[in-house]
Design a protein around this motif. Sequence first.
Motif, PDB file in Angstrom:
ATOM      1  N   LEU A  17     -14.698  -3.198 -12.333  1.00 36.44           N
ATOM      2  CA  LEU A  17     -14.265  -2.515 -11.278  1.00 36.44           C
ATOM      3  C   LEU A  17     -14.104  -0.745 -11.722  1.00 36.44           C
ATOM      4  CD1 LEU A  17     -11.518  -4.421  -9.466  1.00 36.44           C
ATOM      5  CD2 LEU A  17     -13.778  -4.031  -8.917  1.00 36.44           C
ATOM      6  N   PHE A  18     -13.655  -0.621 -12.726  1.00 31.41           N
ATOM      7  CA  PHE A  18     -13.619   0.782 -13.334  1.00 31.41           C
ATOM      8  C   PHE A  18     -14.856   1.472 -13.542  1.00 31.41           C
ATOM      9  CE2 PHE A  18     -13.668   3.814 -16.516  1.00 31.41           C
ATOM     10  CZ  PHE A  18     -12.810   4.690 -16.228  1.00 31.41           C
ATOM     11  N   TYR A  19     -15.635   0.637 -13.777  1.00 31.44           N
ATOM     12  CA  TYR A  19     -17.172   1.169 -14.240  1.00 31.44           C
ATOM     13  C   TYR A  19     -17.903   1.269 -12.867  1.00 31.44           C
ATOM     14  CZ  TYR A  19     -15.749   1.185 -19.126  1.00 31.44           C
ATOM     15  OH  TYR A  19     -15.105   1.245 -20.123  1.00 31.44           O
ATOM     16  N   ILE A  20     -17.506   0.398 -11.911  1.00 28.94           N
ATOM     17  CA  ILE A  20     -18.610   0.411 -10.454  1.00 28.94           C
ATOM     18  C   ILE A  20     -17.894   1.773  -9.743  1.00 28.94           C
ATOM     19  CG2 ILE A  20     -18.810  -0.680  -8.381  1.00 28.94           C
ATOM     20  CD1 ILE A  20     -18.459  -3.102  -9.912  1.00 28.94           C
ATOM     21  N   GLY A  21     -16.605   1.834  -9.765  1.00 29.16           N
ATOM     22  CA  GLY A  21     -16.116   2.953  -9.138  1.00 29.16           C
ATOM     23  C   GLY A  21     -16.428   4.324  -9.737  1.00 29.16           C
ATOM     24  N   ALA A  22     -16.475   4.242 -11.259  1.00 31.05           N
ATOM     25  CA  ALA A  22     -16.643   5.545 -11.959  1.00 31.05           C
ATOM     26  C   ALA A  22     -18.268   5.941 -11.588  1.00 31.05           C
ATOM     27  CB  ALA A  22     -16.512   5.489 -13.346  1.00 31.05           C
ATOM     28  N   GLY A  23     -18.938   4.922 -11.783  1.00 32.30           N
ATOM     29  CA  GLY A  23     -20.317   5.133 -11.650  1.00 32.30           C
ATOM     30  C   GLY A  23     -20.941   5.718 -10.328  1.00 32.30           C
ATOM     31  N   GLY A  24     -20.143   5.224  -9.202  1.00 29.16           N
ATOM     32  CA  GLY A  24     -20.228   5.660  -7.919  1.00 29.16           C
ATOM     33  C   GLY A  24     -20.007   6.969  -8.017  1.00 29.16           C
ATOM     34  N   CYS A  55     -22.464   5.572  -2.117  1.00 30.51           N
ATOM     35  CA  CYS A  55     -21.581   5.778  -3.413  1.00 30.51           C
ATOM     36  C   CYS A  55     -20.078   5.769  -3.107  1.00 30.51           C
ATOM     37  CB  CYS A  55     -22.048   6.964  -3.926  1.00 30.51           C
ATOM     38  SG  CYS A  55     -23.539   7.035  -4.950  1.00 30.51           S
ATOM     39  N   ILE A  56     -20.078   6.262  -1.745  1.00 31.67           N
ATOM     40  CA  ILE A  56     -18.463   6.253  -1.384  1.00 31.67           C
ATOM     41  C   ILE A  56     -18.238   4.858  -1.127  1.00 31.67           C
ATOM     42  CG2 ILE A  56     -16.940   7.005   0.601  1.00 31.67           C
ATOM     43  CD1 ILE A  56     -18.236   9.743   0.335  1.00 31.67           C
ATOM     44  N   LEU A  57     -18.940   4.219  -0.530  1.00 25.07           N
ATOM     45  CA  LEU A  57     -18.542   2.954  -0.159  1.00 25.07           C
ATOM     46  C   LEU A  57     -18.296   2.043  -1.426  1.00 25.07           C
ATOM     47  CD1 LEU A  57     -18.457   0.411   1.956  1.00 25.07           C
ATOM     48  CD2 LEU A  57     -20.826  -0.174   1.087  1.00 25.07           C
ATOM     49  N   LEU A  58     -19.206   1.975  -2.618  1.00 28.55           N
ATOM     50  CA  LEU A  58     -18.811   1.410  -3.867  1.00 28.55           C
ATOM     51  C   LEU A  58     -17.422   2.063  -4.587  1.00 28.55           C
ATOM     52  CD1 LEU A  58     -22.460   1.399  -5.445  1.00 28.55           C
ATOM     53  CD2 LEU A  58     -20.962  -0.267  -4.735  1.00 28.55           C
ATOM     54  N   MET A  59     -17.219   3.243  -4.325  1.00 27.89           N
ATOM     55  CA  MET A  59     -15.962   3.852  -5.033  1.00 27.89           C
ATOM     56  C   MET A  59     -14.882   3.468  -4.337  1.00 27.89           C
ATOM     57  SD  MET A  59     -17.044   7.862  -5.734  1.00 27.89           S
ATOM     58  CE  MET A  59     -17.178   8.268  -4.091  1.00 27.89           C
ATOM     59  N   ALA A  60     -15.054   3.370  -2.876  1.00 25.22           N
ATOM     60  CA  ALA A  60     -13.783   3.149  -1.993  1.00 25.22           C
ATOM     61  C   ALA A  60     -13.495   1.501  -2.306  1.00 25.22           C
ATOM     62  CB  ALA A  60     -13.937   3.414  -0.509  1.00 25.22           C
ATOM     63  N   SER A  61     -14.387   0.555  -2.297  1.00 20.61           N
ATOM     64  CA  SER A  61     -14.325  -0.613  -2.559  1.00 20.61           C
ATOM     65  C   SER A  61     -13.669  -1.003  -3.821  1.00 20.61           C
ATOM     66  CB  SER A  61     -15.697  -1.277  -2.423  1.00 20.61           C
ATOM     67  OG  SER A  61     -15.887  -1.339  -1.011  1.00 20.61           O
ATOM     68  N   ALA A  62     -14.098  -0.319  -5.103  1.00 22.58           N
ATOM     69  CA  ALA A  62     -13.542  -0.621  -6.543  1.00 22.58           C
ATOM     70  C   ALA A  62     -12.248  -0.202  -6.579  1.00 22.58           C
ATOM     71  CB  ALA A  62     -14.573  -0.078  -7.355  1.00 22.58           C
TER      72      ALA A  62
END
Length: 161
Positions: A17-24, A55-62
Motif C-alpha cells: 500500500l505504501f509503495y502504490i500510494g508513493a508510486g502514484g 494517479c490521485i485515485l491510486l493515492m487516495a485508495s491506498a
Amino acid sequence: MAELIERDNSGQTRGPLFYIGAGGLMLAMAVEALAVLGRHAGIPLLGALEIIQACILLMASAAMLSATLNKGHATVTLLTARVGDRTRSYLHAFANLLSALFFVGLAAGVLWLAAESWHDYEQSELLHIPFRPLRIVSLVAAIAIALVFLRDMWRSLRVRA
C-alpha cells in the motif's frame, strides 16, 4: 490484510500500500513537472490532467486503506475518555459499524455506476484511459475499508466479552 502493511524497527509502515500510494504520488509529480516545463517551452503535454487524476485515485485508495489498517483516522475522544471500558467498547463498535456502512454505501454506488456503464466502454477524452479499471480499484478499496471497519467492530465487541 496484515501483509499489506509492514512495520520496520522505527514504527514506520512499509508494504504494498505504501509503495502504490508513493508510486502514484511520484508519477503525478513527474507528469505535472513535465507539463509545466512543456508549457514554458511551448510544447504542452496533452492529457496530463487525465494521468494525474488516475494517479490521485491510486493515492487516495491506498491512503484510505492504509489509514484504516493503521487506525490512523481522526477521532474525537471527548466522550469516550469519560465513560467506562464497557461503554467505550460499545461506542467504538458503533463508530466502526457506521464507518463500515458508509464504505458499503460508497462501494454500492461505485458498483452501480460500473454496472450501468460496463458495456459503454467509457474512457478519458485525450488519452483514452479506460474507466473500468479505475472503477474496479475504487470498488475494491471501498470494500476492503468496509471489511477492516467490520473486523475492528468485531474486535471491539470481543474485548468487552
